[in-house]
Structures are given as C-alpha cells and as structure tokens.
Design an enzyme around this catalytic site. Structure first.
Site, PDB file in Angstrom:
ATOM      1  CG  ASP A  47      -2.128   0.964   1.005  1.00  0.00           C
ATOM      2  OD1 ASP A  47      -2.423   1.315  -0.159  1.00  0.00           O
ATOM      3  OD2 ASP A  47      -2.760   1.344   1.998  1.00  0.00           O
ATOM      4  N   GLY A  48       0.338   2.290  -0.570  1.00  0.00           N
ATOM      5  CA  GLY A  48       0.981   3.590  -0.567  1.00  0.00           C
ATOM      6  C   GLY A  48       0.019   4.610  -0.004  1.00  0.00           C
ATOM      7  CD  GLU A 107      -1.393   2.445  -3.512  1.00  0.00           C
ATOM      8  OE1 GLU A 107      -0.989   1.274  -3.381  1.00  0.00           O
ATOM      9  OE2 GLU A 107      -2.345   2.901  -2.856  1.00  0.00           O
ATOM     10  CG  ASP A 132      -5.105  -0.121  -1.610  1.00  0.00           C
ATOM     11  OD1 ASP A 132      -4.164   0.304  -2.309  1.00  0.00           O
ATOM     12  OD2 ASP A 132      -5.351   0.323  -0.468  1.00  0.00           O
ATOM     13  CG  HIS A 178      -9.069   2.594   3.488  1.00  0.00           C
ATOM     14  ND1 HIS A 178      -8.101   2.705   4.458  1.00  0.00           N
ATOM     15  CD2 HIS A 178      -8.593   3.274   2.417  1.00  0.00           C
ATOM     16  CE1 HIS A 178      -7.092   3.434   4.005  1.00  0.00           C
ATOM     17  NE2 HIS A 178      -7.362   3.783   2.771  1.00  0.00           N
ATOM     18  CG  ASP A 218      -3.740   2.386   5.181  1.00  0.00           C
ATOM     19  OD1 ASP A 218      -3.540   3.186   4.244  1.00  0.00           O
ATOM     20  OD2 ASP A 218      -4.279   2.722   6.248  1.00  0.00           O
TER      21      ASP A 218
END
Length: 147
Positions: free
Chosen positions: A10-11, A48, A70, A124, A134
C-alpha cells in the site's frame, strides 16, 4: 507444489503531492516481514508503485509471488497498459508521456525475474493484510516528522 511468497502493498500520501509513505507485508509460510519507507514530496501513485517495487526488491531469488494491492493503477498498469506504453515509446493512449515512467521501468524489470500473480482488493474494506500495509505506509509518513 512450489511455495509461494505473498506480498501485500500500500501507498499513502498526505496531500497529493505531499509527504508520502509506502508499506509492505511479505509472507512466506509462517514467516512475515514488514518494511516501509517514505518520500517528503511525492504522489499517492508513486507510493503505490514504490511499495510493489520494494516488496519485490526484498526477495533474494526468483520466486512465485502473489502480490495484493488496493491500487488499480498499479495492477492494471503492470498487467495491461505497460505493453502498449513500451510499444509506443512510453506514450499513453493520449500520446502524452507516461507518468512515473522511472518506477514503471523498475517494476517491469523486477516483474521479469518472478512468476507473479497480481490481485486487487478494495482499500479500507477490512482486508487484514491490506490494513496492515496501509498502517505501515502511514508509519513511513509519520517518520518524516508527523506531518
């Protein structure tokens, strides 16, 4: 059956552009490794991409890898769009230079060293490993000084 390495990435960015972080959970069997980092002035898409790059760079040999992100930008970019970009001298469908070409080239080179299956998960949404990635990305931002 050949063992598979799982990578969850995740970024994050506070402002876009702004301070950003990336986070990665790497799992091989029962062993897990968490890595994260940051850049002071960047974009969410760069973070990301960098998460996927850093996850693959952490591997010491060629592997069968499952990467879960994501980011549709990352997943679609590496599985679909990149072949057209390369064929068109790194121009997108609007004949404009591809953004983040430097990172796309790094990810493309790393992808060629492994047998990778790319997966997307809604961000999320309660996906345990994505939530951890995250939090690692946000930890990266926090290490810039709590911005």
């Amino acid at each position: 059956m050949k063992a598979e390495v799982e990578i969850f990435t995740d970024g994050a960015c506070r402002g876009n552009p702004g301070p950003g972080g990336w986070g990665v959970l790497i799992r091989f069997g029962d062993v897990e490794k968490q890595i994260w980092g940051n850049e002071s002035n960047t974009t969410n898409n760069r973070m990301e991409l960098l998460a996927a790059i850093k996850g693959l760079e952490a591997l010491t040999r060629s592997c069968t890898v499952s990467i879960t992100t994501d980011s549709q930008y990352v997943r679609q970019g590496i599985t679909s769009w990149i072949s057209s970009w390369k064929a068109n001298q790194w121009k997108n469908s609007h004949k404009k230079p591809v953004k983040n070409r430097d990172l796309w080239e790094r990810l493309d080179a790393l992808s060629g060293k492994h047998n990778i299956a790319w997966h997307w998960v809604k961000g999320h949404s309660g996906h345990k490993e994505n939530e951890l990635a995250d939090s690692l990305a946000n930890r990266g931002i926090d290490e810039l000084g709590g911005l």
